[in-house]
Design an enzyme around this catalytic site. Structure first.
Site, PDB file in Angstrom:
ATOM      1  N   GLU A  35     -22.778  39.791  17.915  1.00 26.73           N
ATOM      2  CA  GLU A  35     -24.166  39.558  17.483  1.00 26.73           C
ATOM      3  C   GLU A  35     -25.021  40.801  17.701  1.00 26.73           C
ATOM      4  O   GLU A  35     -24.979  41.411  18.780  1.00 26.73           O
ATOM      5  CB  GLU A  35     -24.731  38.376  18.278  1.00 26.73           C
ATOM      6  CG  GLU A  35     -25.458  37.371  17.443  1.00 26.73           C
ATOM      7  CD  GLU A  35     -24.575  36.663  16.416  1.00 26.73           C
ATOM      8  OE1 GLU A  35     -24.590  37.088  15.246  1.00 26.73           O
ATOM      9  OE2 GLU A  35     -23.905  35.683  16.771  1.00 26.73           O
ATOM     10  N   HIS A  36     -25.774  41.142  16.656  1.00 25.24           N
ATOM     11  CA  HIS A  36     -26.647  42.326  16.611  1.00 25.24           C
ATOM     12  C   HIS A  36     -25.843  43.628  16.676  1.00 25.24           C
ATOM     13  O   HIS A  36     -26.408  44.693  16.860  1.00 25.24           O
ATOM     14  CB  HIS A  36     -27.724  42.287  17.707  1.00 25.24           C
ATOM     15  CG  HIS A  36     -28.802  41.286  17.405  1.00 25.24           C
ATOM     16  ND1 HIS A  36     -30.051  41.640  16.953  1.00 25.24           N
ATOM     17  CD2 HIS A  36     -28.806  39.925  17.465  1.00 25.24           C
ATOM     18  CE1 HIS A  36     -30.791  40.540  16.765  1.00 25.24           C
ATOM     19  NE2 HIS A  36     -30.044  39.485  17.069  1.00 25.24           N
ATOM     20  N   ASP A  38     -24.015  44.567  14.056  1.00 24.69           N
ATOM     21  CA  ASP A  38     -23.814  45.096  12.691  1.00 24.69           C
ATOM     22  C   ASP A  38     -24.688  46.306  12.406  1.00 24.69           C
ATOM     23  O   ASP A  38     -24.219  47.316  11.899  1.00 24.69           O
ATOM     24  CB  ASP A  38     -23.930  44.007  11.607  1.00 24.69           C
ATOM     25  CG  ASP A  38     -25.275  43.309  11.517  1.00 24.69           C
ATOM     26  OD1 ASP A  38     -26.144  43.507  12.402  1.00 24.69           O
ATOM     27  OD2 ASP A  38     -25.472  42.547  10.542  1.00 24.69           O
ATOM     28  N   ALA A 138     -31.792  28.266  10.205  1.00 27.23           N
ATOM     29  CA  ALA A 138     -30.924  27.733  11.250  1.00 27.23           C
ATOM     30  C   ALA A 138     -29.935  28.778  11.763  1.00 27.23           C
ATOM     31  O   ALA A 138     -29.046  28.465  12.537  1.00 27.23           O
ATOM     32  CB  ALA A 138     -30.159  26.524  10.721  1.00 27.23           C
ATOM     33  N   GLY A 139     -30.081  30.034  11.318  1.00 21.43           N
ATOM     34  CA  GLY A 139     -29.150  31.067  11.756  1.00 21.43           C
ATOM     35  C   GLY A 139     -27.812  30.968  11.045  1.00 21.43           C
ATOM     36  O   GLY A 139     -26.800  31.477  11.518  1.00 21.43           O
ATOM     37  N   SER A 141     -27.470  31.822   7.729  1.00 18.97           N
ATOM     38  CA  SER A 141     -27.523  32.743   6.583  1.00 18.97           C
ATOM     39  C   SER A 141     -27.777  32.066   5.248  1.00 18.97           C
ATOM     40  O   SER A 141     -27.115  32.352   4.247  1.00 18.97           O
ATOM     41  CB  SER A 141     -26.243  33.573   6.486  1.00 18.97           C
ATOM     42  OG  SER A 141     -26.173  34.439   7.561  1.00 18.97           O
ATOM     43  N   SER A 142     -28.779  31.200   5.229  1.00 23.86           N
ATOM     44  CA  SER A 142     -29.194  30.648   3.937  1.00 23.86           C
ATOM     45  C   SER A 142     -29.630  31.773   3.017  1.00 23.86           C
ATOM     46  O   SER A 142     -29.442  31.695   1.800  1.00 23.86           O
ATOM     47  CB  SER A 142     -30.321  29.642   4.137  1.00 23.86           C
ATOM     48  OG  SER A 142     -31.400  30.245   4.817  1.00 23.86           O
ATOM     49  N   GLU A 175     -32.673  41.992   0.907  1.00 20.98           N
ATOM     50  CA  GLU A 175     -33.186  41.459   2.179  1.00 20.98           C
ATOM     51  C   GLU A 175     -34.037  42.510   2.906  1.00 20.98           C
ATOM     52  O   GLU A 175     -35.128  42.223   3.384  1.00 20.98           O
ATOM     53  CB  GLU A 175     -31.983  41.055   3.045  1.00 20.98           C
ATOM     54  CG  GLU A 175     -32.341  40.456   4.363  1.00 20.98           C
ATOM     55  CD  GLU A 175     -31.856  39.035   4.487  1.00 20.98           C
ATOM     56  OE1 GLU A 175     -31.027  38.580   3.671  1.00 20.98           O
ATOM     57  OE2 GLU A 175     -32.316  38.370   5.414  1.00 20.98           O
ATOM     58  N   ASP A 187     -24.135  39.301   7.215  1.00 23.61           N
ATOM     59  CA  ASP A 187     -24.254  38.006   6.540  1.00 23.61           C
ATOM     60  C   ASP A 187     -23.794  38.098   5.082  1.00 23.61           C
ATOM     61  O   ASP A 187     -23.101  37.211   4.585  1.00 23.61           O
ATOM     62  CB  ASP A 187     -25.707  37.514   6.585  1.00 23.61           C
ATOM     63  CG  ASP A 187     -26.227  37.430   8.003  1.00 23.61           C
ATOM     64  OD1 ASP A 187     -25.408  37.463   8.942  1.00 23.61           O
ATOM     65  OD2 ASP A 187     -27.447  37.346   8.182  1.00 23.61           O
TER      66      ASP A 187
HETATM   67  C1  GLA Z   1     -29.070  38.124  11.371  1.00 30.28           C
HETATM   68  C2  GLA Z   1     -28.946  39.379  10.504  1.00 30.28           C
HETATM   69  C3  GLA Z   1     -27.567  40.026  10.647  1.00 30.28           C
HETATM   70  C4  GLA Z   1     -27.199  40.222  12.113  1.00 30.28           C
HETATM   71  C5  GLA Z   1     -27.452  38.945  12.917  1.00 30.28           C
HETATM   72  C6  GLA Z   1     -27.239  39.150  14.386  1.00 30.28           C
HETATM   73  O1  GLA Z   1     -28.208  37.137  10.902  1.00 30.28           O
HETATM   74  O2  GLA Z   1     -29.152  39.048   9.145  1.00 30.28           O
HETATM   75  O3  GLA Z   1     -27.546  41.242   9.937  1.00 30.28           O
HETATM   76  O4  GLA Z   1     -27.895  41.321  12.650  1.00 30.28           O
HETATM   77  O5  GLA Z   1     -28.763  38.441  12.713  1.00 30.28           O
HETATM   78  O6  GLA Z   1     -25.915  39.387  14.666  1.00 30.28           O
END
Ligand code: GLA
Length: 397
Positions: A35-36, A38, A138-139, A141-142, A175, A187
């Site tokens: 996470e974070h 990328d 909701a995290g 990736s809609s 985005e 995502d």
């Molecule tokens: C969101 C961003 C991704 C990534 C995540 C965290 O989903 O769109 O690019 O940075 O947060 O891992």
């Protein structure tokens, strides 16, 4: 065909009075770990989920080069000339897009695709109707699902011929520059490259992607999503700040990105920066290592072996990166206490969803425990559902 397919087709007919040329869909994603990392040129291990966004799209006969977008979650459609898109985007840093935010996703894709494949023009006008069963905010990736469905449709109808990675870049540009959210590319790559039964081990520097069989069902396990229903947005606030801290950390360490820092470098890093920046850096550096370790464990021992890595990832996000919430911590702690092998928040944080790796026979017991804990804490009831790795973009009709 799902309810979202029916809804997209019906909205298209309502907006245009005709049938679309086709229906295209793309999935949301769950990130298993990484996470974070990328936007730090690091490693991630997401997979596409069964929930999808559908775009019903048709070229216009009148050919006046206009594009109309409508969505089931907006009252009014938005219509602009394709030639006007360059006047609308890019959106200035930290500003709101010149169109309603939901419309900036599909219009941003049209804008970015025209630039990525300018030689394929001139481009005909079109109508787009969007419906989705990916929960918003909701995290999961809609937004990447909207981008993937729209990009796949336009790529075909405009004959731009881009491959999956190039379309993921188009989605990310929409985005970042149309919506104005400073996200990485995970995502969009997860949505574009999704395959049943596999996660995608992605090097976010080279964009080299390797499918990694997850073997969740074979191991008698399930992945439970716990959507806390605390929604978030990444165009503002915390996400941007975390990204800035990572860039500061990399510059103090004199490397292009935190990808270039290893766990062994951390004692030196501590000498070079303030405590908060150091903890942000430590999350990224250890998280990258956890992604590599998770891939190795999956290959050598299977899904049963990854629980501790998931938990360590959550602790790092909670304590070092500070992007968890009390609801996400409650979800993770309760799932673990009820017997989950591992659990962590997934996605950008500040709300959204957690995932738990649970015995298939224990899905109900873990779900009940989380629901009860949320009620006891006075939180809104969570949405709970299991997910399996699923296909990337499809033309469904
Ligand atoms: C969101 C961003 C991704 C990534 C995540 C965290 O989903 O769109 O690019 O940075 O947060 O891992």
């Amino acid at each position: 065909m799902t309810a979202a397919h029916d809804a997209a087709r019906a909205l298209f007919a309502e907006l245009t009075g005709r049938e679309p040329d086709g229906l295209w869909s793309a999935p949301g994603r769950v990130n298993l770990i990484g996470e974070h990392t990328d936007y730090n040129d690091g490693f991630v291990l997401p997979f596409a989920i069964p929930q999808r966004t559908v775009a019903a799209v048709g070229l216009r006969d009148d050919d006046r080069g206009r594009v109309l977008v409508g969505s089931t979650f907006a009252e009014e459609p938005v219509e602009v000339a394709l030639d006007e898109l360059d006047g609308l985007f890019p959106t200035a840093q930290g500003a709101h897009p010149a169109v309603p935010e939901w419309a900036a996703y599909p219009l941003g894709v049209a804008w970015a695709l025209r630039h990525a494949a300018a030689q394929a023009g001139p481009f005909r006008g079109l109508d787009i109707a969007i419906a989705s069963d990916v929960p918003v905010g909701a995290g999961l990736s809609s937004s990447a699902a909207i981008e993937g469905a729209t990009a796949s449709a336009l790529n075909e109808l405009w004959g731009t011929g881009l491959d999956a990675t190039a379309l993921a870049r188009v989605g990310r540009r929409a985005e970042n520059e149309a919506v104005g959210a400073p996200t990485g590319i995970m995502d969009q790559m997860a949505s574009m490259l999704g395959e049943p039964a596999t996660a995608i081990f992605l090097d976010c520097r080279s964009l080299e992607a390797q499918p990694v069989p997850l073997g969740i069902a074979e191991a008698g396990l399930a992945i439970l999503v716990i959507d806390t229903r605390v929604t978030h947005t990444h165009s503002t606030g915390g996400y941007r700040e975390r990204r800035a801290s990572c860039e500061l950390g990399a510059s103090l360490l004199d490397v292009p990105a935190l990808r270039d820092v290893s766990v062994a470098d951390l004692p030196r890093a501590r000498q070079l920066m303030d405590d908060v920046t150091f903890r942000r850096v430590r999350h990224i550096v250890t998280e990258n290592q956890r992604v590599l370790d998770t891939v190795q464990v999956l290959r050598e021992r299977g899904a049963r072996g990854i629980g501790e890595l998931l938990v360590a990832s959550h602790v790092s996000m909670r304590d070092d990166f500070e992007i968890s919430t009390v609801e996400l911590d409650t979800a993770v702690d309760t799932a673990l206490a009820a017997g989950a092998l591992g659990a962590r928040m997934t996605g950008g944080g500040f709300g959204g969803a957690a995932i738990a790796l649970v015995e298939r026979d224990a899905v109900e017991a873990v779900s009940d425990a989380v629901t009860a804990a949320f009620a006891a804490s006075g939180f809104d009831a969570p949405h709970l559902f299991t997910v399996t790795p699923s296909a990337g973009p499809l033309r469904d009709a």
